[in-house]
Design a protein around this motif. Structure first.
Motif, short mmCIF file in Angstrom:
data_model
loop_
_atom_site.label_atom_id
_atom_site.label_comp_id
_atom_site.label_asym_id
_atom_site.label_seq_id
_atom_site.Cartn_x
_atom_site.Cartn_y
_atom_site.Cartn_z
N SER A 18 4.63 6.65 -2.51
CA SER A 18 3.55 7.67 -3.60
C SER A 18 4.63 7.42 -4.54
O SER A 18 4.11 8.38 -5.37
N ALA A 22 -0.17 7.26 -5.34
CA ALA A 22 -1.28 7.36 -4.35
C ALA A 22 -2.08 5.80 -4.80
O ALA A 22 -2.81 5.10 -3.55
N GLN A 23 -2.83 6.00 -5.80
CA GLN A 23 -4.24 5.13 -6.06
C GLN A 23 -3.75 3.90 -5.78
O GLN A 23 -4.10 2.28 -5.43
N ARG A 26 -2.73 2.46 -2.72
CA ARG A 26 -3.63 1.75 -1.60
C ARG A 26 -4.48 0.96 -2.96
O ARG A 26 -5.18 0.06 -1.62
N HIS A 30 1.69 -1.44 0.09
CA HIS A 30 2.93 -1.58 -0.33
C HIS A 30 3.80 -2.47 -0.58
O HIS A 30 5.18 -2.43 -1.53
N ARG A 48 3.97 4.87 3.67
CA ARG A 48 3.47 6.07 3.92
C ARG A 48 2.05 5.86 4.91
O ARG A 48 1.27 4.39 3.72
N GLU A 50 -0.88 6.98 5.13
CA GLU A 50 -2.42 7.53 4.30
C GLU A 50 -2.21 6.79 3.26
O GLU A 50 -3.48 7.46 2.65
N LEU A 51 -1.51 5.78 3.08
CA LEU A 51 -1.78 5.17 1.80
C LEU A 51 -1.83 3.61 2.45
O LEU A 51 -2.31 2.87 1.29
N SER A 53 -5.30 1.51 3.03
CA SER A 53 -6.70 1.61 2.02
C SER A 53 -7.88 0.95 3.72
O SER A 53 -8.89 1.31 3.09
N GLU A 241 10.96 11.44 -3.97
CA GLU A 241 9.42 11.65 -3.31
C GLU A 241 8.75 12.11 -4.32
O GLU A 241 7.44 13.19 -4.63
#
Length: 263
Positions: A18, A22-23, A26, A30, A48, A50-51, A53, A241
């Motif tokens: 992150s 984040a964008q 996504r 990674h 992560r 949550e990242l 897509s 982070e």
């Protein structure tokens, strides 16, 4: 420049995905950032969930491929999921834990990181031990930005419960230096109370207030941040982070890795 990977006295440094935005993660994935992380001198890379897509990125095959790419660059991985270890009613979420372990092991991660969730009184240590048996990844829970998982007392109670239930080593803690601000807790108090359980450190500070609070890099003269690090075990790897400079992420990553290793 400090050789971070090979210095016996310096803590290992991780770059959290992150930190690149984040964008951006996504959109590009990674793996697009692995060379930047390795070239910066980091020992590890935090993936992560949550990242992702697409859900396909969490498949065992995709995670294994990503993990192999991390290892090929001489690094190790952390696998982070936003799932909570405990549900809203205080019970252990064993399916979420098992799923996180399976994905982390497919990645080949050193640690699997969950949020604490709403821990109440019973740790259900026997189930934690059973679900974690034979797993490669080590379980760590993180202090979050919410009431249920951002209070010092909840973590003190968790580790006390694990000890009562005969499983004091069942899991460790990811100590996020900045998240305590979101939940109105004093980071120094948290470090003093929880240092014996800390195995991984998320490093950041914050600016703003309430819902408008956002993560930032600790200032070089941030005495609070340095005092917290002085209390926490130096053997615990430190994760970047906070946001890196999006205009020159590679250069900023190199600077920040060297700085954090020496802090």
């Amino acid at each position: 420049m400090l050789n971070v990977k090979n210095s016996a006295s310096a803590p290992e440094i991780v770059i959290v995905a992150s930190a690149f935005g984040a964008q951006s993660v996504r959109r590009l994935g990674h793996a697009a950032w692995l060379d930047t992380v390795a070239d910066a001198g980091a020992a590890g890379f935090e993936v992560r969930r949550e990242l992702f897509s697409h859900e396909a990125e969490a498949s065992c095959e995709a995670l294994h491929t990503l993990g192999a790419a991390v290892a090929a660059r001489g690094m190790w991985a952390v696998y982070s999921t936003p799932a909570g270890l405990y549900r809203d009613d205080g019970t252990l979420d064993a399916p979420a834990l098992a799923g996180a372990y399976a994905e982390a092991d497919a990645l080949g991660a050193r640690w699997v990181k969950l949020q604490l969730g709403t821990f109440a009184e019973q740790a259900d240590a026997a189930t934690i031990v059973r679900v974690g048996a034979g797993r490669r990844a080590r379980l760590v829970v993180e202090n979050g930005q919410h009431e249920q998982d951002g209070k010092i007392a909840r973590f003190v109670a968790l580790f006390a419960a694990l000890e009562r239930e005969g499983a004091s080593g069942a899991l460790g803690m990811t100590f996020d230096t900045g998240n305590w601000h979101w939940s109105g807790q004093a980071p120094l108090d948290a470090a003093a109370a929880l240092a014996p359980h800390v195995e991984y450190v998320h490093c950041k500070s914050s600016e703003g207030l309430g819902a408008r609070r956002f993560p930032v890099a600790p200032a070089p003269d941030d005495s609070l941040f340095r005092s917290v690090l002085d209390i926490l075990p130096r053997t615990a790897p430190r994760g970047i982070e906070f946001p890196l400079d999006e205009r020159a992420p590679a250069e900023d990553a190199r600077r920040k890795v060297a700085w954090l290793a020496a802090a």
